[in-house]
Structures are given as C-alpha cells and as structure tokens.
Design a protein around this motif. Structure first.
Motif, PDB file in Angstrom:
ATOM      1  N   SER A 224       0.824  -1.198   0.000  1.00 17.24           N
ATOM      2  CA  SER A 224       0.000   0.000   0.000  1.00 17.24           C
ATOM      3  C   SER A 224       0.861   1.252   0.000  1.00 17.24           C
ATOM      4  O   SER A 224       1.850   1.326   0.726  1.00 17.24           O
ATOM      5  N   MET A 225       0.464   2.240  -0.824  1.00 16.92           N
ATOM      6  CA  MET A 225       1.182   3.514  -0.846  1.00 16.92           C
ATOM      7  C   MET A 225       0.246   4.645  -1.241  1.00 16.92           C
ATOM      8  O   MET A 225      -0.774   4.423  -1.889  1.00 16.92           O
ATOM      9  N   GLY A 226       0.618   5.839  -0.818  1.00 17.66           N
ATOM     10  CA  GLY A 226      -0.172   7.014  -1.130  1.00 17.66           C
ATOM     11  C   GLY A 226       0.206   7.618  -2.469  1.00 17.66           C
ATOM     12  O   GLY A 226       1.375   7.611  -2.855  1.00 17.66           O
ATOM     13  N   VAL A 227      -0.806   8.140  -3.165  1.00 19.92           N
ATOM     14  CA  VAL A 227      -0.601   8.817  -4.445  1.00 19.92           C
ATOM     15  C   VAL A 227      -1.466  10.072  -4.492  1.00 19.92           C
ATOM     16  O   VAL A 227      -2.511  10.140  -3.847  1.00 19.92           O
ATOM     17  N   LYS A 228      -1.013  11.073  -5.251  1.00 19.88           N
ATOM     18  CA  LYS A 228      -1.771  12.327  -5.368  1.00 19.88           C
ATOM     19  C   LYS A 228      -2.878  12.250  -6.422  1.00 19.88           C
ATOM     20  O   LYS A 228      -3.918  12.854  -6.269  1.00 19.88           O
ATOM     21  N   ASP A 229      -2.609  11.552  -7.523  1.00 21.00           N
ATOM     22  CA  ASP A 229      -3.542  11.497  -8.647  1.00 21.00           C
ATOM     23  C   ASP A 229      -3.833  10.029  -8.968  1.00 21.00           C
ATOM     24  O   ASP A 229      -3.032   9.349  -9.616  1.00 21.00           O
ATOM     25  N   MET A 230      -4.972   9.543  -8.493  1.00 19.86           N
ATOM     26  CA  MET A 230      -5.323   8.130  -8.633  1.00 19.86           C
ATOM     27  C   MET A 230      -5.359   7.690 -10.100  1.00 19.86           C
ATOM     28  O   MET A 230      -4.782   6.666 -10.453  1.00 19.86           O
ATOM     29  N   THR A 231      -5.997   8.466 -10.958  1.00 21.53           N
ATOM     30  CA  THR A 231      -6.132   8.084 -12.361  1.00 21.53           C
ATOM     31  C   THR A 231      -4.768   7.986 -13.038  1.00 21.53           C
ATOM     32  O   THR A 231      -4.478   7.000 -13.727  1.00 21.53           O
ATOM     33  N   ALA A 232      -3.928   8.985 -12.841  1.00 23.15           N
ATOM     34  CA  ALA A 232      -2.590   8.967 -13.443  1.00 23.15           C
ATOM     35  C   ALA A 232      -1.753   7.824 -12.878  1.00 23.15           C
ATOM     36  O   ALA A 232      -0.995   7.172 -13.605  1.00 23.15           O
ATOM     37  N   SER A 233      -1.890   7.564 -11.580  1.00 27.70           N
ATOM     38  CA  SER A 233      -1.108   6.496 -10.962  1.00 27.70           C
ATOM     39  C   SER A 233      -1.531   5.124 -11.470  1.00 27.70           C
ATOM     40  O   SER A 233      -0.687   4.273 -11.740  1.00 27.70           O
ATOM     41  N   ILE A 234      -2.838   4.908 -11.611  1.00 25.19           N
ATOM     42  CA  ILE A 234      -3.314   3.629 -12.155  1.00 25.19           C
ATOM     43  C   ILE A 234      -2.712   3.410 -13.543  1.00 25.19           C
ATOM     44  O   ILE A 234      -2.197   2.335 -13.843  1.00 25.19           O
ATOM     45  N   ALA A 235      -2.761   4.441 -14.377  1.00 24.18           N
ATOM     46  CA  ALA A 235      -2.206   4.321 -15.735  1.00 24.18           C
ATOM     47  C   ALA A 235      -0.715   4.006 -15.686  1.00 24.18           C
ATOM     48  O   ALA A 235      -0.230   3.179 -16.462  1.00 24.18           O
ATOM     49  N   TRP A 236       0.020   4.647 -14.769  1.00 27.35           N
ATOM     50  CA  TRP A 236       1.467   4.395 -14.642  1.00 27.35           C
ATOM     51  C   TRP A 236       1.734   2.958 -14.222  1.00 27.35           C
ATOM     52  O   TRP A 236       2.569   2.278 -14.812  1.00 27.35           O
ATOM     53  N   TYR A 237       1.017   2.459 -13.219  1.00 25.80           N
ATOM     54  CA  TYR A 237       1.226   1.086 -12.742  1.00 25.80           C
ATOM     55  C   TYR A 237       0.827   0.057 -13.805  1.00 25.80           C
ATOM     56  O   TYR A 237       1.459  -0.983 -13.931  1.00 25.80           O
ATOM     57  N   GLU A 238      -0.200   0.362 -14.570  1.00 21.83           N
ATOM     58  CA  GLU A 238      -0.582  -0.553 -15.655  1.00 21.83           C
ATOM     59  C   GLU A 238       0.500  -0.574 -16.739  1.00 21.83           C
ATOM     60  O   GLU A 238       0.878  -1.641 -17.223  1.00 21.83           O
ATOM     61  N   ARG A 239       0.999   0.588 -17.105  1.00 22.70           N
ATOM     62  CA  ARG A 239       1.965   0.696 -18.201  1.00 22.70           C
ATOM     63  C   ARG A 239       3.366   0.239 -17.786  1.00 22.70           C
ATOM     64  O   ARG A 239       3.984  -0.578 -18.456  1.00 22.70           O
ATOM     65  N   VAL A 240       3.861   0.751 -16.672  1.00 26.52           N
ATOM     66  CA  VAL A 240       5.250   0.507 -16.280  1.00 26.52           C
ATOM     67  C   VAL A 240       5.426  -0.814 -15.533  1.00 26.52           C
ATOM     68  O   VAL A 240       6.367  -1.559 -15.788  1.00 26.52           O
TER      69      VAL A 240
END
Length: 124
Positions: A12-28
């Motif tokens: 578990s970790m904190g993020v500022k922008d959920m939508t952008a973070s989901i896209a980053w984790y899916e892509r990277v």
C-alpha cells in the motif's frame, strides 16, 4: 491460536492522482486494475506476481522517505532497466551489482514511492 499468514500481500502507498497512478502502474509495472473505490480513495491492482497486489490510497501529500521499499524479482534486470528507461522512469543511479548474490535497481513511481527490481545470482 497460532498466527497463520496467508498467501497474498498488498503493498500500500499514497498517491496524489489516482487516475494517473493507475495508468502508470498498468503501463510501467504491467499491473491490472482489480477495483477502484473512489468513495474511499482506494484501488488495488494485481501485479504479474501471484498473490502480490498494489494498493493505492489517494492523499493530498505523499510522505517522502522512510517506509518499506517493495522489491520485485525480474529474470533480466538489464531488460527491466531498458523498460524503465523507455518509460522515462526516474531511477536512483544504475544497476548495483553484488557479485555472486544479486543485482538491484532502485526506481520511483510518479509520487516518489521507491521500488526495486532484483535479479538473483544465487544458485538454487
């Protein structure tokens, strides 16, 4: 009653922008969104590792420093570094090599959460 540890782990970790973070984790990180609960500012993503998920919590400020670093084993750390390079992912130097033991690479998500890739050199 003895403690019984299950077969799943959620990092578990904190993020500022959920939508952008989901896209980053899916892509990277090649994750797959399991669910998103905007009403509580939480989502979970399935990683390519069996039983390991990433939980993202929407926060106003992401705390830097301290905490755990999630380490993911990879088969080819040079190929993993090339993938991160192609995605423009910030890294902490190059691949660290501890001969006969492991190769390590530290990198960060867009909010500064630290991760590592590891490639074992130990005989099984």
């Amino acid at each position: 009653m003895a403690l019984k540890i299950g077969s799943e782990l959620t990092c578990s970790m904190g993020v500022k922008d959920m939508t952008a973070s989901i896209a980053w984790y899916e892509r990277v990180m090649l994750c797959e969104l399991l669910y998103r609960a905007d009403e509580i500012g939480w989502c979970e993503l399935k990683t390519p590792m069996a039983g390991v998920n990433i939980g993202l919590s929407q926060v106003e400020e992401v705390a830097q420093g301290g905490g755990a670093t999630n380490v993911f084993e990879v088969a080819d750390i040079d190929a993993a570094k090339a993938h991160l390079d192609a995605e423009g992912v910030r890294q902490d130097g190059g691949i660290q090599h501890i001969p006969g033991l492991v190769k390590l690479l530290t990198f960060y998500d867009p909010d500064g959460n630290a991760f590592m890739f590891s490639q074992s050199e130990m005989a099984a």
